[in-house]
Design a protein around this motif. Structure first.
Motif, mmCIF file in Angstrom:
data_model
loop_
_atom_site.group_PDB
_atom_site.id
_atom_site.type_symbol
_atom_site.label_atom_id
_atom_site.label_comp_id
_atom_site.label_asym_id
_atom_site.label_seq_id
_atom_site.Cartn_x
_atom_site.Cartn_y
_atom_site.Cartn_z
ATOM 1 N N THR A 1 54.206 23.867 10.502
ATOM 2 C CA THR A 1 55.025 23.395 9.550
ATOM 3 C C THR A 1 55.179 21.799 9.351
ATOM 4 O O THR A 1 55.462 21.176 10.286
ATOM 5 C CB THR A 1 56.432 23.882 9.816
ATOM 6 O OG1 THR A 1 56.301 25.208 9.760
ATOM 7 C CG2 THR A 1 57.346 23.471 8.386
ATOM 8 N N TYR A 2 54.826 21.186 8.600
ATOM 9 C CA TYR A 2 54.678 19.854 8.183
ATOM 10 C C TYR A 2 55.970 19.572 7.286
ATOM 11 O O TYR A 2 56.193 19.937 6.525
ATOM 12 C CB TYR A 2 53.693 19.223 7.399
ATOM 13 C CG TYR A 2 53.417 17.857 7.145
ATOM 14 C CD1 TYR A 2 52.860 17.091 8.512
ATOM 15 C CD2 TYR A 2 54.053 16.973 6.228
ATOM 16 C CE1 TYR A 2 52.788 15.925 8.580
ATOM 17 C CE2 TYR A 2 53.679 15.785 6.383
ATOM 18 C CZ TYR A 2 53.057 15.251 7.371
ATOM 19 O OH TYR A 2 52.989 13.651 7.438
ATOM 20 N N MET A 3 56.932 18.770 7.977
ATOM 21 C CA MET A 3 58.170 18.165 7.677
ATOM 22 C C MET A 3 58.130 17.037 6.947
ATOM 23 O O MET A 3 57.848 15.988 7.690
ATOM 24 C CB MET A 3 59.110 18.320 8.645
ATOM 25 C CG MET A 3 60.645 17.986 8.147
ATOM 26 S SD MET A 3 62.023 18.232 9.359
ATOM 27 C CE MET A 3 63.118 17.266 8.809
ATOM 28 N N VAL A 4 58.831 16.934 5.723
ATOM 29 C CA VAL A 4 58.811 15.435 5.070
ATOM 30 C C VAL A 4 60.431 15.289 4.721
ATOM 31 O O VAL A 4 61.001 15.993 3.964
ATOM 32 C CB VAL A 4 57.889 15.686 3.720
ATOM 33 C CG1 VAL A 4 58.202 14.140 2.974
ATOM 34 C CG2 VAL A 4 56.645 16.154 3.752
ATOM 35 N N ASN A 5 60.667 13.887 5.359
ATOM 36 C CA ASN A 5 61.995 13.713 5.081
ATOM 37 C C ASN A 5 62.302 12.638 3.841
ATOM 38 O O ASN A 5 61.539 11.424 3.893
ATOM 39 C CB ASN A 5 62.673 12.957 6.541
ATOM 40 C CG ASN A 5 63.936 12.322 6.220
ATOM 41 O OD1 ASN A 5 64.805 12.736 5.483
ATOM 42 N ND2 ASN A 5 64.251 11.430 7.028
ATOM 43 N N ILE A 6 62.823 13.158 2.884
ATOM 44 C CA ILE A 6 62.710 12.155 1.743
ATOM 45 C C ILE A 6 64.235 11.596 1.578
ATOM 46 O O ILE A 6 65.319 12.104 1.564
ATOM 47 C CB ILE A 6 62.757 13.344 0.307
ATOM 48 C CG1 ILE A 6 61.316 13.904 0.467
ATOM 49 C CG2 ILE A 6 62.612 12.121 -0.679
ATOM 50 C CD1 ILE A 6 60.563 13.893 -0.570
ATOM 51 N N MET A 7 64.286 10.113 1.428
ATOM 52 C CA MET A 7 65.357 9.455 1.439
ATOM 53 C C MET A 7 65.363 8.539 0.199
ATOM 54 O O MET A 7 64.505 7.842 -0.250
ATOM 55 C CB MET A 7 65.559 8.407 2.614
ATOM 56 C CG MET A 7 65.399 9.409 3.928
ATOM 57 S SD MET A 7 65.417 8.243 5.205
ATOM 58 C CE MET A 7 63.839 7.690 5.408
ATOM 59 N N SER A 8 66.576 8.254 -0.439
ATOM 60 C CA SER A 8 66.721 7.358 -1.252
ATOM 61 C C SER A 8 68.286 7.103 -1.653
ATOM 62 O O SER A 8 69.130 7.784 -1.205
ATOM 63 C CB SER A 8 66.199 7.779 -2.733
ATOM 64 O OG SER A 8 67.079 8.727 -3.296
ATOM 65 N N SER A 9 68.489 6.092 -2.572
ATOM 66 C CA SER A 9 69.988 6.050 -3.045
ATOM 67 C C SER A 9 70.358 7.261 -3.966
ATOM 68 O O SER A 9 69.285 7.943 -4.372
ATOM 69 C CB SER A 9 70.271 4.845 -3.719
ATOM 70 O OG SER A 9 69.129 4.781 -4.993
#
Ligand SMILES: Nc1nc2c(ncn2[C@@H]2O[C@H](COP(=O)(O)OP(=O)(O)OP(=O)(O)O)[C@@H](O)[C@H]2O)c(=O)[nH]1
Ligand SMILES: [Mg+2]
Length: 219
Positions: free
Chosen positions: A33-41
């Protein structure tokens, strides 16, 4: 006079979190499983980018989205309506996700069925940058209406990310936004940063984003 005892709470919490994040990454890697952490305002387009990705990759790979919000199920319901498994994490006031919260979410998921796991972090350019969530990659979205000066004001998050997605480029013609200045400011902080320009409204650039993700899934 009595001695003062000093306890470095912040460093202790960060170090415990880092250990937990390593355990999570190992667990995810062993299930493929490849995990992508998406951050933004808030409002930069995290959910929109995830939904666009789902449109393209849904029939290609097993996707799951962990949605983190102070309250509400709004984003998780959008993901579910797009036909993808979602899990809503209510942080109950916490302004970011840490590895311990992520561990709780993973316990509720069948990782064997998930190739691509998105974490939509809490909308905030400050706190999410401070905690390793166990993700394999960190992505920051900056939208054109927010302005090209954000790397100057919130440097840590631009240092911590592998990829910067500049969203809402459909606003470029009406915005006071200097793309070259943004890129230069981001590269001063993070020389290897990968920058992808997209519009989740028009779909421009989404193919480049998805191709980058496919490369990550293959590696
Ligand atoms: N014009 C334009 N609007 C966009 C684009 N991407 C997203 N939006 C709009 O921006 C608003 C916020 O988008 P979301 O995807 O909900 O943003 P978010 O980062 O998930 O927001 P939070 O979860 O509240 O932090 C919505 O009204 C979207 O339709 C874009 O590329 N162009
Ligand atoms: Mg959202």
């Amino acid at each position: 006079m009595k001695e003062v005892t000093l306890i470095e709470i912040k460093e202790e919490i960060h170090s415990e979190n880092r250990k937990e994040a390593v355990i999570i990454r190992d667990k995810l890697s062993s299930s493929g499983t490849y995990m992508v952490n998406i951050m933004s305002s808030p409002g930069a387009g995290k959910t929109s980018l995830i939904l666009k990705t789902i449109e393209v990759l849904k029939d290609e790979v097993g996707i799951c989205v962990v949605e983190a919000d102070l309250d509400s199920m709004v984003d998780a319901e959008k993901v579910a309506a797009a036909g993808v498994e979602s899990l809503q994490m209510k942080t109950g006031g916490f302004c970011h996700v840490d590895a311990f919260m992520m561990r709780k979410s993973l316990d509720a998921l069948d990782l064997e069925r998930i190739d691509l796991l998105f974490l939509e972090n809490v909308g905030n350019l400050i706190c999410p940058a401070q905690a390793d969530t166990g993700a394999h990659t960190n992505v920051v979205i900056l939208s054109v209406p927010e302005g090209d000066d954000k790397p100057l004001k919130y440097p840590l998050i631009f240092r911590k990310c592998e990829t910067l997605v500049v969203n809402k480029i459909d606003y470029l013609s009406v915005a006071d936004f200097n793309m070259e200045a943004l890129k230069q400011r981001a590269r001063v902080l993070n020389p290897d940063i990968n920058i992808i320009e997209v519009s989740c409204r028009t779909g421009e650039g989404i193919d480049i984003w998805v191709e980058w993700l496919r490369g990550k899934l293959r590696s």
